[in-house]
Design an enzyme around this catalytic site. Structure first.
Site, PDB file in Angstrom:
ATOM      1  N   HIS A 183     -42.652 -13.907  54.225  1.00 16.88           N
ATOM      2  CA  HIS A 183     -43.084 -13.218  53.000  1.00 16.88           C
ATOM      3  C   HIS A 183     -42.338 -11.888  52.846  1.00 16.88           C
ATOM      4  CE1 HIS A 183     -46.449 -11.902  50.140  1.00 16.88           C
ATOM      5  NE2 HIS A 183     -45.866 -10.746  50.430  1.00 16.88           N
ATOM      6  N   GLU A 184     -42.278 -11.119  53.952  1.00 17.59           N
ATOM      7  CA  GLU A 184     -41.610  -9.802  53.883  1.00 17.59           C
ATOM      8  C   GLU A 184     -40.102  -9.953  53.711  1.00 17.59           C
ATOM      9  OE1 GLU A 184     -43.628  -7.700  53.283  1.00 17.59           O
ATOM     10  OE2 GLU A 184     -45.413  -8.473  54.293  1.00 17.59           O
TER      11      GLU A 184
ATOM     12  N   HIS B  11     -39.229 -10.323  50.196  1.00 17.27           N
ATOM     13  CA  HIS B  11     -39.215  -9.059  49.434  1.00 17.27           C
ATOM     14  C   HIS B  11     -37.842  -8.390  49.506  1.00 17.27           C
ATOM     15  CE1 HIS B  11     -43.254  -8.325  47.920  1.00 17.27           C
ATOM     16  NE2 HIS B  11     -43.806  -8.593  49.093  1.00 17.27           N
TER      17      HIS B  11
ATOM     18  N   CYS C 195     -50.480 -10.561  48.196  1.00 15.98           N
ATOM     19  CA  CYS C 195     -49.356  -9.622  48.181  1.00 15.98           C
ATOM     20  C   CYS C 195     -49.860  -8.324  47.571  1.00 15.98           C
ATOM     21  CB  CYS C 195     -48.189 -10.168  47.367  1.00 15.98           C
ATOM     22  SG  CYS C 195     -46.764  -9.050  47.352  1.00 15.98           S
ATOM     23  N   LEU C 196     -49.540  -7.210  48.206  1.00 20.76           N
ATOM     24  CA  LEU C 196     -50.008  -5.911  47.711  1.00 20.76           C
ATOM     25  C   LEU C 196     -49.406  -5.577  46.351  1.00 20.76           C
ATOM     26  CD1 LEU C 196     -49.899  -3.980  51.097  1.00 20.76           C
ATOM     27  CD2 LEU C 196     -51.940  -4.819  49.899  1.00 20.76           C
TER      28      LEU C 196
ATOM     29  N   GLY D 224     -48.754  -6.568  56.007  1.00 23.10           N
ATOM     30  CA  GLY D 224     -47.307  -6.384  56.002  1.00 23.10           C
ATOM     31  C   GLY D 224     -46.915  -5.528  54.811  1.00 23.10           C
TER      32      GLY D 224
ATOM     33  N   GLN E  13     -41.314  -2.491  48.224  1.00 25.57           N
ATOM     34  CA  GLN E  13     -42.648  -2.337  47.620  1.00 25.57           C
ATOM     35  C   GLN E  13     -43.031  -0.878  47.412  1.00 25.57           C
ATOM     36  OE1 GLN E  13     -44.589  -5.254  50.488  1.00 25.57           O
ATOM     37  NE2 GLN E  13     -45.723  -5.692  48.611  1.00 25.57           N
TER      38      GLN E  13
HETATM   39  O1  GNR Z   1     -51.466  -8.114  53.111  1.00 24.71           O
HETATM   40  C1  GNR Z   1     -50.855  -9.163  52.993  1.00 24.71           C
HETATM   41  N1  GNR Z   1     -51.444 -10.308  53.394  1.00 24.71           N
HETATM   42  C2  GNR Z   1     -50.805 -11.527  53.475  1.00 24.71           C
HETATM   43  C3  GNR Z   1     -51.576 -12.655  53.651  1.00 24.71           C
HETATM   44  C4  GNR Z   1     -50.989 -13.889  53.756  1.00 24.71           C
HETATM   45  C5  GNR Z   1     -49.625 -13.993  53.700  1.00 24.71           C
HETATM   46  C6  GNR Z   1     -48.831 -12.877  53.502  1.00 24.71           C
HETATM   47  C7  GNR Z   1     -49.423 -11.642  53.400  1.00 24.71           C
HETATM   48  S1  GNR Z   1     -48.437 -10.235  53.215  1.00 24.71           S
HETATM   49  C8  GNR Z   1     -49.516  -9.168  52.361  1.00 24.71           C
HETATM   50  C9  GNR Z   1     -48.949  -7.772  52.247  1.00 24.71           C
HETATM   51  C10 GNR Z   1     -47.713  -7.782  51.380  1.00 24.71           C
HETATM   52  O2  GNR Z   1     -47.704  -7.853  50.190  1.00 24.71           O
HETATM   53  N2  GNR Z   1     -46.570  -7.737  51.994  1.00 24.71           N
HETATM   54  O3  GNR Z   1     -45.425  -7.773  51.304  1.00 24.71           O
HETATM   55 NI    NI Z   2     -45.896  -8.896  49.492  1.00 23.59          NI
END
Ligand code: GNR
Ligand code: NI
Length: 168
Positions: free
Chosen positions: A134-135, A138, A92-93, A45, A50
């Site tokens: 999660h997104e 953000h 999270c990236l 995601g 980001q």
């Molecule tokens: O790549 C991602 N893997 C992930 C794994 C478990 C729960 C959420 C994520 S999102 C993350 C990519 C990211 O930072 N998205 O904002």
């Molecule tokens: Ni993230």
């Protein structure tokens, strides 16, 4: 075009993203860049903040390596219903190489606009539901570090400071 992914503690990750007025070609190019950046990372995601764009857009692809790609684009998403509980080890990236167990709803119902500018409603569970939450965080300037214990937060902060000092 692959864009640079901002890392914690970049202040742009803390801004509340603004709604998209209209789904134009410019927005579609942004969504393409986001997908390219997500696949390049790789991640499942990516939210516009980001890559330093304060707009309410995220992309998700939770397909595994042996499955065909399943790209979904969410513009101006709204979480309509949250139900149950689940815990995933999230990454999270913007926090490279870190992962933490985070509690989320088990199921979500989300409404958003697609790249065609048309609204859709999606009900999701499992990893897709986790990724949507999660997104969506953000877009509100909320990061996974906000969802862990004080002790883990300090550890994550230290690791990210060390990484920044190393010039990673
Ligand atoms: O790549 C991602 N893997 C992930 C794994 C478990 C729960 C959420 C994520 S999102 C993350 C990519 C990211 O930072 N998205 O904002
Ligand atoms: Ni993230």
């Amino acid at each position: 075009m692959v864009r640079e992914i901002l890392e914690y503690p970049d202040p742009r990750l803390r801004e509340v993203a603004k709604p998209v007025d209209e789904v134009t070609d410019e927005i579609r190019v942004l969504a393409e860049d986001m997908a390219e950046t997500m696949y390049d990372a790789p991640g499942c995601g990516l939210a516009a903040p980001q890559i330093g764009v304060g707009k309410r857009i995220f992309v998700i692809d939770t397909a595994t390596d042996d499955e065909p790609s399943d790209l979904r684009v969410f513009i101006n998403p709204e979480l309509l219903e949250l139900e149950g509980e689940q815990t995933w080890s999230e990454g999270c990236l913007s926090f490279p190489e870190l992962s933490e167990d985070i509690d989320r709803a088990e199921k979500v119902k989300v409404r958003a606009l697609g790249v065609d500018g048309k609204p859709f409603v999606l009900e999701a569970d499992g990893l897709l539901a986790v990724a949507i939450q999660h997104e969506n965080d953000h877009l509100e300037g909320v990061l996974m570090i906000d969802k862990v214990s004080v002790l883990k937060r300090k550890l994550m902060q230290r690791k990210m400071e060390k990484r920044a000092r190393a010039g990673a």
